[in-house]
Write a protein that holds these residues in place. Structure first.
Motif, PDB file in Angstrom:
ATOM      1  N   GLY A  48       0.753  -1.373   0.060  1.00  0.00           N
ATOM      2  CA  GLY A  48      -0.174   0.011  -0.067  1.00  0.00           C
ATOM      3  C   GLY A  48       0.774   1.180  -0.062  1.00  0.00           C
ATOM      4  O   GLY A  48       0.166   2.515  -0.399  1.00  0.00           O
ATOM      5  N   TRP A  49       2.060   1.156   0.136  1.00  0.00           N
ATOM      6  CA  TRP A  49       2.935   2.324   0.197  1.00  0.00           C
ATOM      7  C   TRP A  49       3.560   2.880  -1.055  1.00  0.00           C
ATOM      8  O   TRP A  49       4.086   4.041  -1.419  1.00  0.00           O
ATOM      9  N   PHE A  50       3.309   2.029  -1.974  1.00  0.00           N
ATOM     10  CA  PHE A  50       3.884   2.131  -3.305  1.00  0.00           C
ATOM     11  C   PHE A  50       3.500   3.353  -4.106  1.00  0.00           C
ATOM     12  O   PHE A  50       4.286   4.194  -4.502  1.00  0.00           O
ATOM     13  N   LEU A  51       2.207   3.173  -4.197  1.00  0.00           N
ATOM     14  CA  LEU A  51       1.634   4.399  -5.107  1.00  0.00           C
ATOM     15  C   LEU A  51       1.807   5.737  -4.462  1.00  0.00           C
ATOM     16  O   LEU A  51       1.912   6.710  -5.154  1.00  0.00           O
ATOM     17  N   PRO A  52       1.523   5.686  -3.185  1.00  0.00           N
ATOM     18  CA  PRO A  52       1.851   6.983  -2.713  1.00  0.00           C
ATOM     19  C   PRO A  52       2.719   7.842  -2.438  1.00  0.00           C
ATOM     20  O   PRO A  52       3.145   8.864  -2.893  1.00  0.00           O
ATOM     21  N   THR A  53       4.055   6.767  -2.375  1.00  0.00           N
ATOM     22  CA  THR A  53       5.263   7.094  -2.425  1.00  0.00           C
ATOM     23  C   THR A  53       5.877   7.558  -3.887  1.00  0.00           C
ATOM     24  O   THR A  53       6.523   8.441  -4.033  1.00  0.00           O
ATOM     25  N   ALA A  54       5.366   6.872  -4.852  1.00  0.00           N
ATOM     26  CA  ALA A  54       5.632   7.137  -6.139  1.00  0.00           C
ATOM     27  C   ALA A  54       4.914   8.585  -6.442  1.00  0.00           C
ATOM     28  O   ALA A  54       5.658   9.540  -7.137  1.00  0.00           O
ATOM     29  N   ALA A  55       3.755   8.838  -6.138  1.00  0.00           N
ATOM     30  CA  ALA A  55       3.057  10.049  -6.253  1.00  0.00           C
ATOM     31  C   ALA A  55       3.768  11.269  -5.684  1.00  0.00           C
ATOM     32  O   ALA A  55       3.954  12.324  -6.332  1.00  0.00           O
ATOM     33  N   LEU A  61       9.628  16.158  -7.798  1.00  0.00           N
ATOM     34  CA  LEU A  61      10.180  16.388  -8.878  1.00  0.00           C
ATOM     35  C   LEU A  61       9.419  17.514  -9.803  1.00  0.00           C
ATOM     36  O   LEU A  61      10.191  18.421 -10.315  1.00  0.00           O
ATOM     37  N   ALA A  62       8.341  17.561  -9.943  1.00  0.00           N
ATOM     38  CA  ALA A  62       7.698  18.652 -10.590  1.00  0.00           C
ATOM     39  C   ALA A  62       7.580  20.050  -9.975  1.00  0.00           C
ATOM     40  O   ALA A  62       7.943  20.912 -10.597  1.00  0.00           O
ATOM     41  N   GLN A  66       9.554  23.232 -11.643  1.00  0.00           N
ATOM     42  CA  GLN A  66       8.905  24.453 -11.693  1.00  0.00           C
ATOM     43  C   GLN A  66       9.541  25.575 -10.793  1.00  0.00           C
ATOM     44  O   GLN A  66       9.735  26.653 -11.678  1.00  0.00           O
ATOM     45  N   LEU A  67      10.258  25.568  -9.916  1.00  0.00           N
ATOM     46  CA  LEU A  67      11.290  26.167  -9.308  1.00  0.00           C
ATOM     47  C   LEU A  67      12.333  26.636 -10.017  1.00  0.00           C
ATOM     48  O   LEU A  67      12.571  27.944 -10.077  1.00  0.00           O
ATOM     49  N   TRP A  68      12.766  25.796 -10.738  1.00  0.00           N
ATOM     50  CA  TRP A  68      14.066  26.060 -11.568  1.00  0.00           C
ATOM     51  C   TRP A  68      13.638  26.694 -12.850  1.00  0.00           C
ATOM     52  O   TRP A  68      14.189  27.906 -13.261  1.00  0.00           O
ATOM     53  N   LEU A  69      12.300  26.419 -13.212  1.00  0.00           N
ATOM     54  CA  LEU A  69      11.829  27.431 -14.262  1.00  0.00           C
ATOM     55  C   LEU A  69      11.801  28.850 -14.065  1.00  0.00           C
ATOM     56  O   LEU A  69      12.017  29.647 -14.768  1.00  0.00           O
TER      57      LEU A  69
END
Length: 185
Positions: A48-55, A61-62, A66-69
């Motif tokens: 159950g931890w996999f999808l929330p961690t991946a999100a 990263l997103a 955005q901060l870099w842009l």
């Protein structure tokens, strides 16, 4: 660094466009397959931890992207429009013309470009100088620093203004050939 970022961005864009086209059925049988591989779907269902961690990782990263842009956009804006008051901007524009004229008057200098860049806290003067191939750059540098640049600093009212001088050779542009002059008889 900019080339590497452009290549990575182009590759990621191509991957995204391919995935989008596959989702619309552009590749036939690919659209009939499930989104996740069955082994990955079983792993995600069992843990159950996999999808929330991946999100969460994707969100971090997103946000970093955005901060870099935003930082890059701010830098680009300050390159073209310095963050100084309007009076300083007017004085800088007038002094830039004088500085460019004085610099072009130096021996061996063919062209100059003058730009006040930076922020209100950290302004700087960017001076690009195109010289003939046999010009002694050290002499031009000394003459610029002793005369025209100091007058620019006084005219703008920034005696401690940092100056970046970039020299380049004034070479004929590729694709434009100079016609040989006919010999006079």
């Amino acid at each position: 660094m900019k080339i590497a970022i452009a290549v990575i961005g182009a590759a990621l864009f191509a991957c995204g466009a391919t995935a989008f086209a596959a989702g619309l059925g552009a590749f036939g049988a690919v659209a009939d397959r499930p989104l996740l591989d069955p082994a990955l779907a079983r792993f995600a269902g069992d843990n159950g931890w996999f999808l929330p961690t991946a999100a969460g990782v994707a969100e971090i990263l997103a946000l970093a992207g955005q901060l870099w842009l935003v930082v890059q956009a701010r830098y680009a804006v300050h390159q073209w429009w310095p963050d100084v008051d309007p009076q300083t901007r007017v004085r800088a524009r007038a002094a830039a013309g004088d500085l460019a004229r004085d610099a072009r008057g130096l021996p061996g200098v063919h062209d100059t470009r003058v730009r006040l860049t930076g922020t209100a806290d950290r302004p700087r003067l960017l001076l690009k100088v195109a010289c003939a191939g046999d010009t002694l750059v050290s002499e031009v540098y000394g003459e610029l620093g002793a005369g025209p640049v100091e007058r620019y600093r006084r005219a703008v009212g920034m005696p401690d203004l940092p100056v970046v001088i970039r020299f380049r050779p004034d070479l004929p542009r590729p694709g434009k050939r100079r016609r040989p002059q006919p010999e006079a008889a």
